[in-house]
Design a protein around this motif. Structure first.
Motif, short mmCIF file in Angstrom:
data_model
loop_
_atom_site.label_atom_id
_atom_site.label_comp_id
_atom_site.label_asym_id
_atom_site.label_seq_id
_atom_site.Cartn_x
_atom_site.Cartn_y
_atom_site.Cartn_z
N THR A 10 10.21 -30.65 14.63
CA THR A 10 10.43 -31.80 13.76
C THR A 10 9.16 -32.65 13.67
OG1 THR A 10 12.77 -31.85 14.40
CG2 THR A 10 11.87 -33.81 13.33
N ALA A 11 8.51 -32.85 14.81
CA ALA A 11 7.26 -33.60 14.83
C ALA A 11 6.20 -32.91 13.98
CB ALA A 11 6.75 -33.77 16.26
N LEU A 12 6.14 -31.58 14.06
CA LEU A 12 5.15 -30.83 13.28
C LEU A 12 5.40 -30.99 11.78
CD1 LEU A 12 2.74 -28.91 13.28
CD2 LEU A 12 4.36 -27.00 13.42
N VAL A 13 6.67 -30.95 11.37
CA VAL A 13 7.00 -31.12 9.96
C VAL A 13 6.56 -32.50 9.47
CG1 VAL A 13 8.91 -31.37 8.33
CG2 VAL A 13 8.91 -29.48 9.96
N VAL A 14 6.82 -33.53 10.28
CA VAL A 14 6.45 -34.90 9.90
C VAL A 14 4.94 -35.04 9.77
CG1 VAL A 14 6.38 -37.28 10.75
CG2 VAL A 14 8.52 -35.99 10.83
N LEU A 15 4.20 -34.52 10.74
CA LEU A 15 2.74 -34.66 10.74
C LEU A 15 2.11 -33.83 9.61
CD1 LEU A 15 2.22 -34.48 14.59
CD2 LEU A 15 1.99 -36.50 13.15
N THR A 80 1.18 -47.20 11.24
CA THR A 80 0.60 -48.37 10.57
C THR A 80 -0.25 -47.95 9.37
OG1 THR A 80 0.56 -49.58 12.66
CG2 THR A 80 -0.83 -50.41 10.88
N SER A 81 -1.12 -46.97 9.57
CA SER A 81 -2.01 -46.55 8.49
C SER A 81 -1.24 -45.88 7.36
CB SER A 81 -3.09 -45.61 9.03
OG SER A 81 -2.52 -44.49 9.68
N LEU A 82 -0.16 -45.14 7.68
CA LEU A 82 0.63 -44.52 6.62
C LEU A 82 1.36 -45.58 5.79
CD1 LEU A 82 1.45 -41.80 5.43
CD2 LEU A 82 3.39 -41.76 7.01
N ALA A 83 1.82 -46.65 6.44
CA ALA A 83 2.46 -47.74 5.70
C ALA A 83 1.47 -48.42 4.75
CB ALA A 83 3.04 -48.76 6.68
N VAL A 84 0.23 -48.62 5.22
CA VAL A 84 -0.80 -49.21 4.35
C VAL A 84 -1.10 -48.28 3.18
CG1 VAL A 84 -3.22 -49.92 4.26
CG2 VAL A 84 -1.80 -50.57 6.22
N PHE A 85 -1.16 -46.98 3.45
CA PHE A 85 -1.40 -45.99 2.40
C PHE A 85 -0.32 -46.08 1.32
CE2 PHE A 85 -1.15 -41.84 0.43
CZ PHE A 85 -2.45 -41.37 0.41
N ALA A 86 0.94 -46.17 1.71
CA ALA A 86 2.04 -46.26 0.75
C ALA A 86 1.97 -47.55 -0.06
CB ALA A 86 3.37 -46.17 1.49
N ALA A 87 1.66 -48.67 0.61
CA ALA A 87 1.58 -49.95 -0.09
C ALA A 87 0.45 -49.96 -1.11
CB ALA A 87 1.38 -51.08 0.93
N ALA A 88 -0.70 -49.37 -0.75
CA ALA A 88 -1.82 -49.32 -1.68
C ALA A 88 -1.50 -48.41 -2.87
CB ALA A 88 -3.08 -48.83 -0.96
N VAL A 173 7.07 -39.96 -0.80
CA VAL A 173 6.72 -39.02 0.27
C VAL A 173 6.37 -39.77 1.54
CG1 VAL A 173 5.18 -37.14 0.95
CG2 VAL A 173 5.89 -37.36 -1.44
N ALA A 174 5.54 -40.80 1.42
CA ALA A 174 5.16 -41.60 2.59
C ALA A 174 6.37 -42.31 3.18
CB ALA A 174 4.09 -42.62 2.18
N ALA A 175 7.28 -42.78 2.33
CA ALA A 175 8.47 -43.48 2.84
C ALA A 175 9.35 -42.53 3.67
CB ALA A 175 9.27 -44.05 1.67
N LEU A 176 9.50 -41.30 3.23
CA LEU A 176 10.28 -40.32 3.99
C LEU A 176 9.64 -40.03 5.34
CD1 LEU A 176 11.28 -37.79 1.18
CD2 LEU A 176 12.80 -39.35 2.41
#
Length: 451
Positions: A10-15, A80-88, A173-176
């Motif tokens: 599951t971790a591998l799928v997420v990453l 944190t960085s993925l959340a910033v990516f989605a917001a941008a 995609v980032a939200a998921l």
């Protein structure tokens, strides 16, 4: 299936979903640029920065991103960085002014520079070195390759509806990934506090140096290149005198790190530079539409998918050096097969074989180089090693695109220029094969079961 194995998968799928997203965003923008320019009345000089702003920030902050992941917690930095990516991404889809739009791309580049090494180091610290890690890194490399191909296809489709969809696509995609990550990723182990504190001088020198280097290559700005060389030279001097350096120079004495990064740089020079030239060739010489170009590249992506799934087993049998070198040579053959294409290159008999051969070589070499770049290093250095190899790829991409773009006008005619560029890209692959064959020959990961 044991619970530990389920959690790891599951971790591998997420990453892998995150690296798929980063790679897809690299290719999403190119096809949409004309539509953005027409809709917002933007000059070409500004449109270029919608692509290069992302690349410069991504390449410039990777080393810092890897070290930040090691020092402040990989999961924390990843989320944190993925959340910033989605917001941008969301902000970019809503804006209608040129430079604010470019700013969202720069912010996304910085966020991706933190996400990528954190994700790669989470994989290398979650999966044990040997067969499990080799398989995981093979899937990770596969996700990056398919993300780039998917971006080319999606960009052609979405740009025909609205260019704003190109910005909005990464948001769900980032939200998921953000929703699944807290359940799938291991909690951060409290890192040991480094002696001497954070290496701020080293961080400024290397980040500024790499940013200016990528900028100089993109814009062919040689004064910026001189300043970049001075900063990078100063960075080496700073690191030698620091008790807790940002990049401990002894990491390059460990195993295959130095050779893997050199080979990764030439790999990107060859394949990313070649892709840049090939897209231009298909559209400007053969008259392909943007969508037809993306669809035409799909067989290459499929070849990468199939071969990357086999790479781990081949590495265990033949060793990193042989597989990486063979992959670079095969990739080079695929590039050179484009020399057969003329002003009316037939897709089935000329272009398709070249694309498939290139994809096979790509699928062999890239996983091998990722494994070699982190092999034999302790967990505390995995984020650094991940940032190094990803930075090598990004810098190599900048070098390859800049060199091949400079070569194109030297052919005397457009077709001769493309052929000369294909020859130079093939030369980069040969250099990478030599670096891999000699620098990685001593390293053989643990065996991968055949079942």
């Amino acid at each position: 299936m044991a619970r530990t194995e389920r959690v790891e998968r599951t971790a591998l799928v997420v990453l892998c979903a995150a690296v798929f997203l980063d790679s897809m965003d690299l290719s999403l923008m190119g096809v949409a640029l004309p539509a953005i320019g027409r809709d917002l009345s933007l000059p070409e000089s500004l449109l270029q920065w919608l692509m290069s702003g992302y690349a410069v920030a991504y390449g410039g902050f990777l080393l810092l991103g890897g070290r930040i992941a090691d020092l402040f917690g990989r999961r924390r930095v990843f989320l944190t960085s993925l959340a910033v990516f989605a917001a941008a991404s969301l902000a970019g889809g809503l804006l209608s002014e040129g430079w604010p739009l470019v700013l969202t791309r720069v912010v996304k580049g910085v966020a991706a520079a933190l996400t990528a090494p954190a994700a790669l180091s989470l994989i290398t610290t979650t999966f044990a070195e040997g067969a499990p890690r080799n398989r995981a890194l093979g899937v990770y490399s596969l996700a990056g390759a398919t993300g780039y191909t998917a971006g080319l296809i999606a960009s052609g489709l979405l740009a025909e509806i609205s260019w704003r969809l190109v910005f909005f696509l990464p948001v769900p995609v980032a939200a998921l990934v953000l929703a699944a990550s807290p359940l799938a990723l291991p909690r951060d182990v409290r890192p040991q506090r480094a002696r001497g504190g954070f290496d701020a001088a080293g961080a400024v020198a290397v980040t500024g140096g790499v940013l200016l280097l990528v900028f100089a290559l993109t814009e062919r700005n040689w004064p910026a290149g001189v300043v970049a060389a001075a900063l990078l030279g100063g960075f080496v001097l700073i690191e030698r005198g620091r008790p807790s350096p940002l990049v401990p120079l002894e990491v390059f004495r460990s195993g295959t790190v130095g050779a893997a990064n050199l080979a990764a740089l030439t790999w990107a020079c060859a394949t990313i530079g070649w892709q840049f030239v090939t897209v231009l060739y298909l559209q400007q010489v053969l008259g392909y539409t943007a969508l037809a170009t993306g669809l035409g590249i799909v067989p290459m992506g499929l070849a990468i998918v199939v071969t990357a799934n086999l790479a781990g087993r081949l590495i265990s049998r033949w060793g990193l050096g042989r597989v990486a070198a063979a992959g670079m040579l095969v990739q080079g053959v695929g590039i050179l097969l484009f020399l057969r294409a003329g002003a009316t290159g037939d897709y089935l008999t000329v272009l398709l074989p070249a694309l498939v051969v290139h994809g096979v070589g790509n699928g062999l070499s890239f996983p091998s180089l990722n494994i070699a770049a982190v092999a034999g290093l302790p967990d505390a250095r995995q984020g650094l090693a991940s940032g190094l190899v990803t930075s090598s790829v990004q810098i190599g991409a900048g070098v390859g695109v800049a060199v091949l773009a400079a070569v194109l006008p030297l052919g005397g005619s457009p077709l001769a220029g493309y052929r000369l560029a294909f020859l130079v890209a093939g030369g980069f692959s040969l250099l990478g094969a030599i670096a891999a064959a000699y620098g990685l020959r001593a390293r053989r990961p643990a065996a991968v079961p055949i079942d």
